[in-house]
Enzyme design. Structure first.
Site, PDB file in Angstrom:
ATOM      1  N   PHE A 490      29.988 -11.483 -44.608  1.00 35.11           N
ATOM      2  CA  PHE A 490      29.176 -12.250 -45.566  1.00 35.11           C
ATOM      3  C   PHE A 490      28.113 -11.563 -46.139  1.00 35.11           C
ATOM      4  O   PHE A 490      26.865 -11.959 -46.135  1.00 35.11           O
ATOM      5  CB  PHE A 490      28.489 -13.565 -44.847  1.00 35.11           C
ATOM      6  CG  PHE A 490      29.671 -14.143 -44.085  1.00 35.11           C
ATOM      7  CD1 PHE A 490      30.817 -14.478 -44.520  1.00 35.11           C
ATOM      8  CD2 PHE A 490      29.334 -14.714 -43.068  1.00 35.11           C
ATOM      9  CE1 PHE A 490      31.826 -15.133 -43.709  1.00 35.11           C
ATOM     10  CE2 PHE A 490      30.148 -15.461 -42.204  1.00 35.11           C
ATOM     11  CZ  PHE A 490      31.286 -15.757 -42.439  1.00 35.11           C
ATOM     12  N   HIS A 491      28.355 -10.128 -46.630  1.00 36.36           N
ATOM     13  CA  HIS A 491      27.188  -9.195 -47.121  1.00 36.36           C
ATOM     14  C   HIS A 491      27.672  -8.756 -48.504  1.00 36.36           C
ATOM     15  O   HIS A 491      27.479  -7.511 -48.778  1.00 36.36           O
ATOM     16  CB  HIS A 491      26.869  -8.174 -46.107  1.00 36.36           C
ATOM     17  CG  HIS A 491      26.404  -8.443 -44.889  1.00 36.36           C
ATOM     18  ND1 HIS A 491      26.670  -7.544 -43.609  1.00 36.36           N
ATOM     19  CD2 HIS A 491      25.834  -9.689 -44.336  1.00 36.36           C
ATOM     20  CE1 HIS A 491      25.855  -8.112 -42.597  1.00 36.36           C
ATOM     21  NE2 HIS A 491      25.615  -9.269 -43.149  1.00 36.36           N
ATOM     22  N   PRO A 492      27.916  -9.577 -49.498  1.00 30.37           N
ATOM     23  CA  PRO A 492      28.401  -8.813 -50.925  1.00 30.37           C
ATOM     24  C   PRO A 492      27.134  -8.422 -51.364  1.00 30.37           C
ATOM     25  O   PRO A 492      26.115  -9.179 -51.637  1.00 30.37           O
ATOM     26  CB  PRO A 492      28.939 -10.171 -51.663  1.00 30.37           C
ATOM     27  CG  PRO A 492      28.698 -11.283 -50.905  1.00 30.37           C
ATOM     28  CD  PRO A 492      28.341 -11.108 -49.456  1.00 30.37           C
TER      29      PRO A 492
END
Length: 555
Positions: A490-492
């Protein structure tokens, strides 16, 4: 006051937008509109730490995006959580406070040709809003005179609370010892610029509750600053771009659907996009700012051909290894049955501690995938639990999960609209494991996890590899396995990147202004030219702190 005209319009009330609204509205002579597509952060599970389980993939709090089928993941699609509520991802994330490594920011400064982005200068902006637990008066007495040293890299008195976790696990302590036996030194602070080591994560909590950006930056001011207006359930249709007589472009406002009606709002000074690495490029593209060839497919009028909008997507892909164990309790056992769940609930109700107070991952480690690496290029998130996939039930046997990700991936993806309808989700194509470098790091990381599990500190727990399984040994097998079991952490970032304007793929200058369009700035994780070596929430807030200085100074 004319409610359709503001000095500043901030689009997105997440980690960056909430902080920006606070800083910009501190000037009582300036009016600020903060626009959020989601609702208020009044859902109880936002605030209970373990509630992320009920917020992710919940339409009340999450956009519920899905990726396109990914070749690197052997054709699989992934859920792609993004916060859709006040606080954005700070309301649904893993609550880990992680700045990354000093080299990340020094590299940014070189890439964008601006020393204001160096670690030395970024550190000031991290500290500007920090309230670090070790600098609390009651804690300093136990530091044996180390408070002054800690104060060089941390601060007290800010809005953003960072605390020690409120529980430990025997099996995680043993994993930490095993990591040390495998050559990863112990560390008591991941946030000094070099996070190489193993230890428990610090978390963004306060007294056992999640600390999100509305609590920190909006609630204390929303009733006293009449110059700040907050709109929820307000979805941006597109930005308004005017062409001046000399041909130059300026963003003057936005069209917003609010309470079912289309509303036009104007900005006398700036429009600031803080809608995140998915939302910001999507809004730009629907406004005619993006790769012209792609936008023309949907009949969108081209305002400016900016091919870098939606490109350069980077993310941390975690490879989850699960180990069955014996002779130690894990959450799989403690949370089984109604009695176990009741005990956990009672402990949280009485003490704000126990499993309901825990972040998704408690123990962390940063390591080198192989000795030739100059810096730690892996991050572990270790959990005293296991399950087949997010959202599925816990396994019935005791186990721990050691998720490991490559913090410096070389794969790049895209975020591109799929229709002219601004309400449609974009095509998210992370393009994971698309380079030989990333494939090698994935294989090496799985082998390192196995080496840690074989250390004496874990021997008494009789660890048995459940996933991926010891039958997979070759590089080819492990590469395929990484694609089979890998998932986003969850780190775009990076989809509206800053840089030197001589590069045609750069969207923003080094002060985050959109090239070629006055009055428009982007301030969120999408601006990163390269992903940070760790979790991305804290860096996003640092970016917002820095941008607020520039905006107020007229830079």
């Amino acid at each position: 006051m004319n409610m359709s005209l503001f000095d500043y319009i901030v689009i997105g009330a997440g980690s960056a937008g909430s902080l920006l609204a606070n800083r910009l509205s501190a000037d009582k002579t300036k009016t600020v509109l903060l626009v959020e597509a989601g609702g208020p952060d009044d859902y109880v599970w936002i605030h209970i730490p373990v509630g992320y389980l009920y917020c992710i993939d919940n339409p009340r709090t999450d956009w519920r995006f899905r990726t396109e089928p990914d070749r690197g993941l052997n054709g699989r699609k992934l859920i792609y959580p993004r916060g859709k509520t006040l606080g954005g991802c700070s309301s649904i994330n893993g609550m880990i406070y992680m700045r990354g490594q000093a080299r990340d920011y020094d590299t940014w400064a070189t890439l964008v040709d601006n020393p204001e982005w160096t670690w030395e200068n970024a550190l000031k902006d991290f500290m500007a809003h920090e309230s670090y637990y070790k600098l609390d008066p009651e804690v300093q007495a136990s530091l044996n005179g180390r408070a002054s040293e800690i104060a060089k890299v941390h601060a007290s008195g800010g809005e953003w609370r960072v605390e020690k976790q409120r529980l430990r696990w025997e099996i995680l302590d043993a994993f930490a010892q095993a990591a040390q036996q495998a050559g990863i030194q112990a560390i008591d602070d991941f946030n000094t610029g070099d996070n190489h080591g193993v230890g428990y994560f610090d978390v963004t909590q306060k007294a056992g509750w999640r600390w999100n950006t509305p609590k920190a930056f909006l609630r204390p001011i929303k009733d006293v600053r009449t110059n700040l207006t907050i709109w929820t359930h307000s979805l941006v249709k597109k930005l308004i771009i005017d062409r001046n007589p000399d041909g130059s472009l300026r963003c003057t406002g936005a069209e917003i659907v609010r309470d079912g009606e289309l509303v036009t709002v104007k900005a006398a000074r700036e429009v600031i996009l803080s809608a995140g690495s998915i939302g910001s490029p999507t809004i730009l593209q629907h406004s005619g700012i993006g790769p012209a060839r792609h936008l023309k497919k949907f009949g969108i009028d081209i305002v400016q051909d900016t091919p870098g909008v939606g490109a350069n997507l980077q993310d941390h892909l975690q490879v989850r290894a699960v180990w069955k164990i014996q002779h130690a309790k894990t959450l799989n056992v403690l949370a089984s049955g109604m009695v176990g769940k009741a005990r956990i609930a009672l402990e949280y109700a009485l003490h704000r501690s126990g499993p309901m107070s825990m972040a998704p991952s408690q123990l962390g480690a940063f390591a080198k995938s192989d000795p030739s690496q100059k810096y730690a290029n892996l991050e572990y998130h270790v959990q005293p639990l296991s399950l087949e996939a997010f959202g599925q039930p816990l396994h019935t046997f005791p186990a721990f999960t050691a998720s490991v990700c490559n913090v410096n991936p070389t794969s790049r993806g895209t975020v591109l609209i799929k229709s002219a309808n601004f309400e449609d989700a974009p095509a998210i194509s992370p393009n994971y494991l698309s380079t030989a470098e990333d494939q090698k790091v994935a294989v090496d990381s799985l082998r390192l996890t196995r080496r840690i599990a074989q250390q004496p500190a874990l021997a008494k727990y009789l660890p048995e590899e459940y996933k991926p399984g010891r039958q997979y040994e070759s590089d080819a097998d492990l590469t395929k396995l990484a694609g089979d079991i890998g998932t986003t952490i969850f780190h775009p970032v990076g989809t509206v990147r800053m840089g030197r304007l001589a590069d045609p793929m750069v969207v923003l200058d080094s002060h985050l202004r959109v090239r070629g369009i006055a009055g428009l700035r982007v301030v969120d994780a999408s601006v990163m030219p390269r992903i940070t070596s760790g979790n991305t929430s804290a860096p996003t807030m640092m970016i917002a702190e820095k941008a607020a200085h520039w905006i107020r100074a007229g830079i």
